[in-house]
Motif scaffolding. Structure first.
Motif, PDB file in Angstrom:
ATOM      1  N   PRO A  34       0.825  -1.219   0.000  1.00 28.49           N
ATOM      2  CA  PRO A  34       0.000   0.000   0.000  1.00 28.49           C
ATOM      3  C   PRO A  34       0.856   1.265   0.000  1.00 28.49           C
ATOM      4  O   PRO A  34       1.855   1.367   0.723  1.00 28.49           O
ATOM      5  CB  PRO A  34      -0.798  -0.100   1.303  1.00 28.49           C
ATOM      6  CG  PRO A  34      -0.779  -1.548   1.652  1.00 28.49           C
ATOM      7  CD  PRO A  34       0.560  -2.046   1.181  1.00 28.49           C
ATOM      8  N   TRP A  46       3.617   1.890   3.154  1.00 31.81           N
ATOM      9  CA  TRP A  46       3.241   0.998   4.246  1.00 31.81           C
ATOM     10  C   TRP A  46       4.474   0.345   4.854  1.00 31.81           C
ATOM     11  O   TRP A  46       5.341  -0.137   4.138  1.00 31.81           O
ATOM     12  CB  TRP A  46       2.287  -0.082   3.731  1.00 31.81           C
ATOM     13  CG  TRP A  46       2.045  -1.148   4.742  1.00 31.81           C
ATOM     14  CD1 TRP A  46       2.629  -2.372   4.782  1.00 31.81           C
ATOM     15  CD2 TRP A  46       1.188  -1.067   5.874  1.00 31.81           C
ATOM     16  NE1 TRP A  46       2.181  -3.068   5.855  1.00 31.81           N
ATOM     17  CE2 TRP A  46       1.292  -2.292   6.560  1.00 31.81           C
ATOM     18  CE3 TRP A  46       0.350  -0.090   6.381  1.00 31.81           C
ATOM     19  CZ2 TRP A  46       0.586  -2.552   7.720  1.00 31.81           C
ATOM     20  CZ3 TRP A  46      -0.357  -0.352   7.532  1.00 31.81           C
ATOM     21  CH2 TRP A  46      -0.239  -1.570   8.184  1.00 31.81           C
ATOM     22  N   ARG A  67      -5.555   1.056   8.120  1.00 35.37           N
ATOM     23  CA  ARG A  67      -5.387  -0.293   8.674  1.00 35.37           C
ATOM     24  C   ARG A  67      -5.536  -1.293   7.534  1.00 35.37           C
ATOM     25  O   ARG A  67      -6.409  -1.139   6.690  1.00 35.37           O
ATOM     26  CB  ARG A  67      -6.432  -0.573   9.741  1.00 35.37           C
ATOM     27  CG  ARG A  67      -6.361   0.368  10.908  1.00 35.37           C
ATOM     28  CD  ARG A  67      -7.328  -0.072  12.002  1.00 35.37           C
ATOM     29  NE  ARG A  67      -7.574   0.962  12.964  1.00 35.37           N
ATOM     30  CZ  ARG A  67      -6.759   1.330  13.940  1.00 35.37           C
ATOM     31  NH1 ARG A  67      -5.594   0.747  14.056  1.00 35.37           N
ATOM     32  NH2 ARG A  67      -7.067   2.281  14.787  1.00 35.37           N
ATOM     33  N   THR A  68      -4.680  -2.284   7.526  1.00 34.80           N
ATOM     34  CA  THR A  68      -4.763  -3.342   6.517  1.00 34.80           C
ATOM     35  C   THR A  68      -4.609  -4.689   7.189  1.00 34.80           C
ATOM     36  O   THR A  68      -4.253  -4.777   8.357  1.00 34.80           O
ATOM     37  CB  THR A  68      -3.663  -3.206   5.443  1.00 34.80           C
ATOM     38  OG1 THR A  68      -2.421  -3.571   6.023  1.00 34.80           O
ATOM     39  CG2 THR A  68      -3.602  -1.811   4.860  1.00 34.80           C
ATOM     40  N   ASP A  69      -4.834  -5.727   6.427  1.00 29.95           N
ATOM     41  CA  ASP A  69      -4.634  -7.071   6.946  1.00 29.95           C
ATOM     42  C   ASP A  69      -3.434  -7.743   6.294  1.00 29.95           C
ATOM     43  O   ASP A  69      -3.284  -8.950   6.369  1.00 29.95           O
ATOM     44  CB  ASP A  69      -5.884  -7.920   6.778  1.00 29.95           C
ATOM     45  CG  ASP A  69      -6.290  -8.082   5.331  1.00 29.95           C
ATOM     46  OD1 ASP A  69      -5.660  -7.471   4.445  1.00 29.95           O
ATOM     47  OD2 ASP A  69      -7.251  -8.815   5.067  1.00 29.95           O
TER      48      ASP A  69
END
Length: 82
Positions: A34, A46, A67-69
């Protein structure tokens, strides 16, 4: 030429592709990294932090929380520049 950015405390910009090669990021995962961009200028990467000139400082009063996974990409994982 592609996306470009400048690292904090350095007077040079480089292409995102060159930086990814130098950072040793797995080529198979690069398309999933990202980024926050303004046109061709990368502002934030990121897990590696802010690029020169856009880091939050004492005058910052609003922040965007992302927020990411996705898993760790090898950076410092705290949203700051290394």
């Amino acid at each position: 030429e592609g996306d470009r950015f400048s690292l904090p405390r350095r007077d040079v910009s480089k292409s995102l592709k060159k930086w990814m090669n130098e950072a040793g990021l797995d080529p198979a995962l690069r398309h999933r990294l990202p980024l926050l961009c303004n046109g061709d200028n990368v502002l934030w990467i990121w897990d590696h932090g802010f690029c020169a000139g856009v880091q939050p400082d004492t005058g910052t009063n609003k922040l965007l929380v992302i927020r990411t996974d996705i898993g760790d990409t090898g950076g410092n994982n705290n949203g700051t520049a290394p």
